[in-house]
Enzyme design. Structure first.
Site, PDB file in Angstrom:
ATOM      1  N   HIS A  21     106.240  59.960  46.375  1.00 19.20           N
ATOM      2  CA  HIS A  21     105.599  60.586  44.946  1.00 19.20           C
ATOM      3  C   HIS A  21     104.345  61.173  45.360  1.00 19.20           C
ATOM      4  CE1 HIS A  21     105.749  61.835  41.037  1.00 19.20           C
ATOM      5  NE2 HIS A  21     106.597  60.782  40.800  1.00 19.20           N
ATOM      6  N   ASP A  57     107.066  65.620  43.404  1.00 15.51           N
ATOM      7  CA  ASP A  57     107.242  65.380  42.102  1.00 15.51           C
ATOM      8  C   ASP A  57     108.605  65.416  41.668  1.00 15.51           C
ATOM      9  OD1 ASP A  57     104.514  65.126  41.694  1.00 15.51           O
ATOM     10  OD2 ASP A  57     104.189  67.249  41.443  1.00 15.51           O
TER      11      ASP A  57
END
Length: 465
Positions: free
Chosen positions: A442, A446
């Site tokens: 992450h 995204d």
């Protein structure tokens, strides 16, 4: 002149290896490039071949020894030729360096002694009232501090158990009792002090004022609390499985990956009808060409199409920035059974056709399970696919293979009823479905990017020509 056999450097970052098994014994004839021994590193187990033909004159180290690269481990030559008495190490420039100390064979771990049966703990007042129910350690400690015989304390707990409230009420009654007065009996207690009566009834202020003030008893001398009984040790039969170099490497790599990347997983379901139809039509033709077709090449081609559409998934995190690769080196997780798993890398996978991928995948998987991979074949991947569905798993959340930023998991393809939208309305149909997961870093990707990538994979598979 005898030929030295040294511990090879099996990879750029590999500086030592462990002798797993000698395939030849001293005195045996060896041909050039014939397998001589098996060496294990933290990445792979491979065979070391003889650099020349001759007789194996001397083996300097037995199995189980871990040595640095360049260490002399054996000598080849003609029978009777002199060989060094002690091993040495060959430096990067070819110079001979004496070994400071000879590594010793690791001693096997001693077998654990059979556990002795635990002895029963001595009964103490902290554990049980005489002939009565058990009491809590808190009650036992307070009773010991005040020197109270718990058999004289009426209990209101289950089965007559003395609670902390019962004990504190008893201590309060002792404090209010005049010096020299006989011990208070239950029948002599006023109704508001009777145990087990629910809500305590308290006398009025006038009654309390009319009652003579009792003399304060002398402060009791505190005594040390009795020791609580030690809980008996829970002994269970067990077996210790020694950790292999591969298992240690897997453990360290998985822990490091979870500490390095914030893992997030997204799940998609895919209708494999078109892929399965193509597979059934072409499987026999591929086998005639010497290629065993599986579903893995389809997933590789779909992943490459998505990587080209969303290059950020084909990247890694660096302090200077996100490094996006322009090549597609696909890692394929291969299970080695109880030993663990290895991830061979199919380089430039985008250059292969479907039948080419089938051949390449078959070759990598077979050599991985035969422990014949070269160290460079398990390095340099940019994206990894793990097909956990071959063992029946529907979907999973794989751990990222560092330093990559994503890994795609493939579940079991199974038929099940699904609802299809048609111009005539919704219909129920049986379709071969599969769950695909993408676990991603992450820091780099995204959720919207990950879902877009998986949507491309899904569209490629569902619209297979």
């Amino acid at each position: 002149m005898p030929t030295p056999v040294v511990m090879p450097q099996l990879g750029e970052s590999v500086v030592e290896g462990k002798i797993v098994r000698w395939l030849k014994r001293e005195g045996e004839q060896v041909q050039r490039f014939e397998p001589l021994l098996e060496v294990e590193t933290d990445k792979v187990t491979t065979e070391v071949t003889a650099p020349d033909e001759g007789t194996l004159l001397r083996i300097y180290f037995p199995e189980g020894i871990t040595l640095k690269a360049g260490t002399l481990i054996a000598m080849l030559g003609k029978p009777g030729e002199p060989v060094p008495e002690r091993p040495y190490r060959i430096g990067h420039g070819g110079e001979i360096e004496p070994l400071e100390e000879i590594p010793a064979v690791p001693a096997p771990a001693p077998a654990p002694a059979p556990p002795s049966p635990p002895s029963a703990p001595e009964p103490t007042p902290a554990a049980r009232r005489e002939g009565g129910p058990r009491i809590s350690p808190v009650v036992a400690k307070i009773a010991a501090e005040y020197g109270i015989d718990l058999s004289r304390v009426p209990g209101t707990g289950e089965g007559g158990r003395v609670t902390k409230k019962d004990l504190m009420a008893y201590i309060e009654r002792m404090r209010l009792q005049p010096v020299g007065a006989p011990a208070v009996q239950e029948a002599e207690l006023p109704p508001w002090e009777q145990p087990g009566t629910g809500e305590l009834f308290r006398p009025t202020e006038e009654v309390l004022q009319a009652a003579p003030a009792p003399a304060a008893p002398p402060a009791p001398t505190p005594t040390p609390p009795p020791p609580l009984p030690a809980a008996p040790a829970l002994e269970m039969p067990f077996e210790v499985i020694p950790l292999t170099s591969m298992r240690r490497a897997i453990a360290e790599h998985m822990v490091r990956s979870k500490h390095t990347s914030p893992h997030v997983t997204t799940v998609f379901e895919v209708d494999m009808s078109r892929v399965m139809a193509h597979y059934e039509v072409h499987r026999a033709a591929f086998e005639r060409e010497g290629a065993r077709l599986t579903l893995t090449p389809y997933f590789i081609m779909a992943a490459i199409a998505a990587l080209k559409a969303y290059p950020i998934v084909n990247s890694t995190w660096t302090d200077e920035g996100i490094r996006v690769y322009k090549v597609y080196h696909i890692g394929l997780a291969v299970s080695l059974g109880d030993e663990g798993l290895v991830v061979p890398v199919l380089r430039n996978a985008d250059a292969y056709s479907l039948i080419g991928l089938a051949r390449a995948v078959q070759d990598l998987v077979e050599r991985a399970r035969q422990r014949r991979l070269k160290p460079e074949e398990i390095q340099g991947g940019t994206f990894t696919i793990t097909n956990h569905g071959i063992s029946g798993s529907l979907f999973a959340t794989p751990i990222i293979h560092q330093p990559q930023c994503a890994i795609m998991g493939v579940g079991r393809v199974h038929k099940r009823p699904v609802v299809l939208e048609t111009p005539q309305g919704d219909v129920l149909a049986i379709r071969p479905m599969v769950y695909l997961t993408l676990t991603f870093d992450h820091r780099i990707i995204d959720g919207a990017q990950a879902d877009a990538f998986m949507s491309k994979v899904k569209a490629t598979l569902e619209n297979w020509a």
